[in-house]
Design a protein around this motif. Sequence first.
Motif, PDB file in Angstrom:
ATOM      1  N   ALA B  81       0.838  -1.197   0.000  1.00 53.61           N
ATOM      2  CA  ALA B  81       0.000   0.000   0.000  1.00 53.61           C
ATOM      3  C   ALA B  81       0.877   1.253   0.000  1.00 53.61           C
ATOM      4  O   ALA B  81       0.622   2.221  -0.714  1.00 53.61           O
ATOM      5  CB  ALA B  81      -0.916  -0.016   1.209  1.00 53.61           C
ATOM      6  N   LYS B  82       1.943   1.216   0.781  1.00 57.24           N
ATOM      7  CA  LYS B  82       2.863   2.360   0.856  1.00 57.24           C
ATOM      8  C   LYS B  82       3.516   2.605  -0.503  1.00 57.24           C
ATOM      9  O   LYS B  82       3.635   3.745  -0.973  1.00 57.24           O
ATOM     10  CB  LYS B  82       3.924   2.059   1.933  1.00 57.24           C
ATOM     11  N   ASN B  85       1.074   4.121  -2.830  1.00 60.56           N
ATOM     12  CA  ASN B  85       0.796   5.512  -2.470  1.00 60.56           C
ATOM     13  C   ASN B  85       1.931   6.451  -2.891  1.00 60.56           C
ATOM     14  O   ASN B  85       1.679   7.548  -3.380  1.00 60.56           O
ATOM     15  CB  ASN B  85       0.565   5.594  -0.963  1.00 60.56           C
ATOM     16  N   CYS B 101     -16.672  15.010  -2.609  1.00 62.85           N
ATOM     17  CA  CYS B 101     -15.543  15.925  -2.402  1.00 62.85           C
ATOM     18  C   CYS B 101     -15.403  16.888  -3.587  1.00 62.85           C
ATOM     19  O   CYS B 101     -15.811  16.584  -4.715  1.00 62.85           O
ATOM     20  CB  CYS B 101     -14.246  15.126  -2.261  1.00 62.85           C
ATOM     21  N   GLU B 105     -10.193  18.606  -3.188  1.00 63.99           N
ATOM     22  CA  GLU B 105     -10.179  17.524  -2.179  1.00 63.99           C
ATOM     23  C   GLU B 105      -9.895  16.180  -2.836  1.00 63.99           C
ATOM     24  O   GLU B 105      -9.155  15.355  -2.298  1.00 63.99           O
ATOM     25  CB  GLU B 105     -11.525  17.472  -1.445  1.00 63.99           C
ATOM     26  N   VAL B 109      -6.826  13.426  -1.974  1.00 61.58           N
ATOM     27  CA  VAL B 109      -7.176  12.154  -1.298  1.00 61.58           C
ATOM     28  C   VAL B 109      -5.956  11.259  -1.061  1.00 61.58           C
ATOM     29  O   VAL B 109      -5.769  10.734   0.041  1.00 61.58           O
ATOM     30  CB  VAL B 109      -8.292  11.411  -2.068  1.00 61.58           C
ATOM     31  N   PRO B 110      -5.059  11.066  -2.044  1.00 63.15           N
ATOM     32  CA  PRO B 110      -3.903  10.173  -1.776  1.00 63.15           C
ATOM     33  C   PRO B 110      -3.013  10.667  -0.639  1.00 63.15           C
ATOM     34  O   PRO B 110      -2.320   9.879  -0.014  1.00 63.15           O
ATOM     35  CB  PRO B 110      -3.144  10.173  -3.106  1.00 63.15           C
ATOM     36  N   LEU B 112      -3.945  11.775   2.085  1.00 56.14           N
ATOM     37  CA  LEU B 112      -4.549  11.492   3.404  1.00 56.14           C
ATOM     38  C   LEU B 112      -3.892  10.300   4.088  1.00 56.14           C
ATOM     39  O   LEU B 112      -3.993  10.144   5.295  1.00 56.14           O
ATOM     40  CB  LEU B 112      -6.050  11.213   3.239  1.00 56.14           C
ATOM     41  N   VAL B 113      -3.249   9.456   3.265  1.00 58.64           N
ATOM     42  CA  VAL B 113      -2.605   8.276   3.852  1.00 58.64           C
ATOM     43  C   VAL B 113      -1.602   8.704   4.910  1.00 58.64           C
ATOM     44  O   VAL B 113      -1.527   8.123   5.989  1.00 58.64           O
ATOM     45  CB  VAL B 113      -1.927   7.438   2.747  1.00 58.64           C
ATOM     46  N   ARG B 114      -0.867   9.745   4.631  1.00 60.36           N
ATOM     47  CA  ARG B 114       0.122  10.215   5.618  1.00 60.36           C
ATOM     48  C   ARG B 114      -0.331  11.512   6.273  1.00 60.36           C
ATOM     49  O   ARG B 114       0.287  11.987   7.218  1.00 60.36           O
ATOM     50  CB  ARG B 114       1.484  10.411   4.953  1.00 60.36           C
ATOM     51  N   ARG B 156      -4.823  13.779  -9.650  1.00 62.66           N
ATOM     52  CA  ARG B 156      -4.852  13.030  -8.379  1.00 62.66           C
ATOM     53  C   ARG B 156      -3.767  11.959  -8.376  1.00 62.66           C
ATOM     54  O   ARG B 156      -3.091  11.749  -7.373  1.00 62.66           O
ATOM     55  CB  ARG B 156      -6.233  12.386  -8.199  1.00 62.66           C
TER      56      ARG B 156
END
Lengths: 1129, 228
Positions: B81-82, B85, B101, B105, B109-110, B112-114, B156
Amino acid sequence: MNRWSLIRATLWHDRRTHLGVVLGVMIATAVLVGALSLGDSLRQSLRAIALQRLGQTTEALLTGDRYFRQALAEELMDQLGDDLNGGWIAPAIMTHGTAADPAGTAPSVAVRLLGVDERFWQLGRAAIELRSDEVALNRYSAERLGAAVGDVLVVRFDKPATLPADAVLGDLEDRRGSMRVRVAMIVDDDNLGRFDLEASGQPVANAFVALPALAGAMDQHGRANLLLVGGERASSGELDGAQFNRALAARWRIEDIGLSVTDLGDGRGYQLQSRHVFLPDHVRYAVERPLDGQPILGYLANELMVGDRRVPYAIVAGMPDEWFASFDQGIGSELEGGIKSHTIWLNDWAADEQDLAATVGDELTMRYYIESADSRLAERSASFRIGRIVPMGGRFVDRELMPPFAGIADAEHHADWNPGVSIDLGRIRPRDEKYWRLYRGTPRAFIAIDVARDLWGNRFGDCTAIRFDASRFASVDDASRAIGAQLDPAQFGWMFQPVRRQALAAAGQGPARYFGGLFTGLSLFLIGAAVMLTAMLFVFGVEQRGWQVGLLVALGFTGRQVRRLLVAEGAVLALLGSLLGIAAALGYAQLMLLALRTVWADAVGSTPINFHAKVGSMVGGAAIAWLASVLAIMLSTWRLMRTEPAQLLRAPGAHVADLSSRRAWYEWPAATICLAGALVLAAWGHDATADMQAAGFIGAGALTLIAALLLVRRWLSRLAEALGSERAVDSGVGASGAAMRLTWAGLSWRAVGRRAGRSLTVITVLATGLFLTLAIGANRKAPPSDPLEGAGPTGGYQLMVNLTHPLAHRLNQRPDGTADAAWAGSEVLAMRLTSGPQASCDNLNRPAQPRLAGVDSAALAARRAFSFISIAPGLRGEDQSWNLLHADLGPDVLPAIADQPTLVWALGLAPGDGLTFTDERGRTFEVRIVAMLESSVLQGMLLVDESRLLERYPSLEGYGRFLVRRPETDPDDTAQLIARAHADRGPSIVTTTEVMTRFQALENTYVSIFLMLGGLGVALGSLGLGVVVLRQVMDRRGELGLLRAVGFSRLSLMYGVMIEHLGLVAIGLVAGMAATLVALGPALRGGLDVPWFSLSLVLAIILASLIAWIGLAAWWATRGSLLDALRHE
Amino acid sequence: MTVIELDNVGRYYATTAGASITVLDSISLRILCGDALAIIGPSGCGKSTLLNLMGALDQASAGRVMIDGRDVAGLDDRQRAKLRNERIGFVFQAHHLLPQCTVLENVLVPTLVRGASSADLARAEQLLDDMGLADRRHHRPGQLSGGECQRVAVIRAMINQPAVLLADEPTGSLDHANASRLVELMVKLNKQEQCALIMVTHSVELALRLGEVRELRDGRLHPWRGGP
């Protein structure tokens, strides 16, 4: 932008989709919080009732048949002084009685008769003054009597006895008193109208009259048997209960407990006597040695006999050694050698030629009555050698040696005697009359006190007087004070009871404590259905935007992070639902309360329940519902997250991980084991007791259901497996698997298999809901079909008779204890009842010292009456019958037996547990449960052996309850016979079948509640099914559009959709009904009163609801232009 | 610098009958930083499967998939996943913009993982500005045209400055003009950000705008030799 803003935006964007989730949680919360609020309401209502029935009373002293001076109330107030904090002590008389209109046009009504004055009314913050010819009724007694203000009533009551009527030489005289009174007012419940010291759970018919008037009518002028402590500050709990007992110990007098000291005159000393004839053992122990007293036991001999000459009905006195020695210093050896067992001194009158013509050395036989071990009157005889003929003069003529026997002491003539035993007045000779006239109760013979005790000692005591030397005291008052100083009123059970504290404790315990939990249990399926619906709706919502999940994963979110986002979203929705649910719970609880006041009234008896909700229950219930919903959402999203992101990114509805197409290895073995288990349980249940039978069959049904669902799962797995290859073809990556025949029905089944997991969920919910609702709903208890069956709940008895005024003998006996020929062939179980509250299911309080019932355990054991279901640990090797009541468990342990509802429901006890009681002498002892019976007509009492009960409560008078078996006679005729014979005792006669029906009404009401709530749960489940249908069909709108495009009509599409889902319903119904039929095994054998109509109605409603939801969903999904859907696809 | 390397990668599916279906067979490929590769082929030939393997969305049945020199098979879910991302950007046929959104926004969105930073915000605004969508940043997807939505999806994908942009038929739902514009945009970003671009498409015309074109046929990658 952060995660919360994303969640917030999502929630707002999908608000319409989420509405269902919020509503689902709201329903679950409303039902759970509502159920808990019902528990709060019941507890709070019981508390309010407890405070209402006691007013400002905090402590009470009830002395039963021992009437003390009313002045004791003022003396205690003087003693307590400022410690009373402005409170006061009210004397009163409380006894049982009956009331009726003087014309006798209606049956008399049993009432609790209270003699009170203004001090009593102040405890209820009322200012009521009753004249001597007035009565005040509470609402319940007025209703029962149909009486209004101004009506005239006759109240009847028993005057206190010197000795219980069923004791040997007891008071058999007519002790019935009456008052003719006019109803002055109807007292409100708020003004002590429902005054009651016990938390009986039953409404009390109170009749209040003026204290002086009642005391006078009972020949107890200036006396009372109840002291009530109360007042504004007293009721606020500022007073220490122990100080009342200390004040009582300081101010009581021996005459308060019926003792009296007389000066015998002529320097003969002082004599302590009791108006209750026998001096209790503890009095003798406390007084005899410390004060150098000499015990005396006077008794009535039926006959003195020398050869063939007889003297009828003579008083004989047991005298101490010192008395014999005082006549002859050389008698010591005689005392040691023979007098104690064989010697009798006869007076000159009895030894005379005209009487026994006896001389020293003759053998004399004496006949007398005693109470046998089984509490019956028995005549015994003893032989003596005449040691001395004593003259009729000096200390041998001592009238005071005769105890105050009722019916004898006050008789003008010998022929007027009416002692508590059967005597033949025809045997009284003129010479006996002359003796009575000249010497009254002067004993005609004297024996050693030790011998007398052996012969006549009984549960009331073994001496009738204690004499003290004249030099011991200065006066009667001095003697009284000295004797009083040796005694403690607590030894007579005279202790102020903290009735207010006890009442509040009882209201918070017992069935009331777990009523909320019970109602929650009954609502569990409904709550579960709501939670499942919530989770399902949430997941459907997430599935609808499954591509978003896939996108987040593709963008680098881990599965856990996505799940957290989803769960957080669900948690917020659940929170909203919970908050709304609290508001809805208020309405739901009110609705349930309305039902409990009307259609389910049997569940709470006569307890009026008002709504009281606690913040803790509301918040706690909402939190639990929230947590359950969030957990369900977590589980569902976990399942969703197992799906590959690539799949999720495809079109909605095509991506959910469903039932594994691989067959689970355990399905067959597990199904086989479950079926075998069901057979074993059913076989076991066949021979089990009635209560266990129901459990066994429901267990068998549950196992059948699990087996059926496993088989359905296997079938669906195979269907999914067959379709698995087709899916591979669809996705363009698989070979063409086994093709299924393309028919309309086949298409529908393919849809079932395509969503096999959903299909299994639908079938499981439906089958489980049906099973739970119908199987448990059908378990209504039927009244016993044959009341004569000894092992049944009636014990083989047909009638239960309750008497307001206990009867001294058994119903099938004459007053002298001999068998009554009119009752030939009958069996009567007589019960001696203590005054404690009943511990039956309809008493929602938990009594600390419930009613004890003394029974003839030997007779019950011989009859093998009732059925035992559990024995206390440690006694399981013993004779498992009523003989357990004779088990020796230690000196202060009384074995008891009770039925299951009494122990489990009302008292929260199990065999082996014990309760602490205080007997009438103030001694504490343990009543330990040795065995548990099946639910029976004995509900509400702890049954103990009669003789052992009398050891603890010697003055317990007569039998207040009977069970009657007259197999040869119509029970109605028997009831009439009893009603006629004992009309003045306030009889209440019901068949044991009616008693059981009343007891079972509570259980059956709970079953009805479950049936209704379970039905609601299934209805909610059917709504869920409707949602599933809608969702399934919406997922397939493209497919349906295609079918429409190739020529299928909208109607045929609806038909196909309905067929598909009705198929699921049919499978669920078959599985649920199969399990239900197994669970209804007892019903098929006639052991249950299956409510066929209600069950059919519930089933019909469920089916109608299912069809309606499916139809609605099918219509909704096929409406509009399906061809557009095709284009969107 | 090699961004993605496929070494004899195969992807097979088992059928219920016990047989095996081969979707990809012994594919070897090396993508360097700044490369632009188009993959064409008939429907169902496994193009998306190949892209999923390169994007660590799927696991190979055989061979090795290396991203940034790391074998994807040796990574756990969290590490994959990391990787997605930070090193990979995805663009799908459907734009998959979150309707709840705004454009800005959605672009963020990507991050937001960190946790989005002000630098992320600045980059998002810069990219939107560069792509001519600055005035649309507070609009919601429902207020945009299909082409605009897909451009937002590309931005995005680029927000975290990925090493490779994987585009799975990104123009499939666009008209010719919009499709052409989108590919231009991706190529521009490919050059501007030096991020490798791999695009799966049916359109030979669009494929040719990228430097290299390969055809996926019978589970193998072949150099494209022209033709429709």
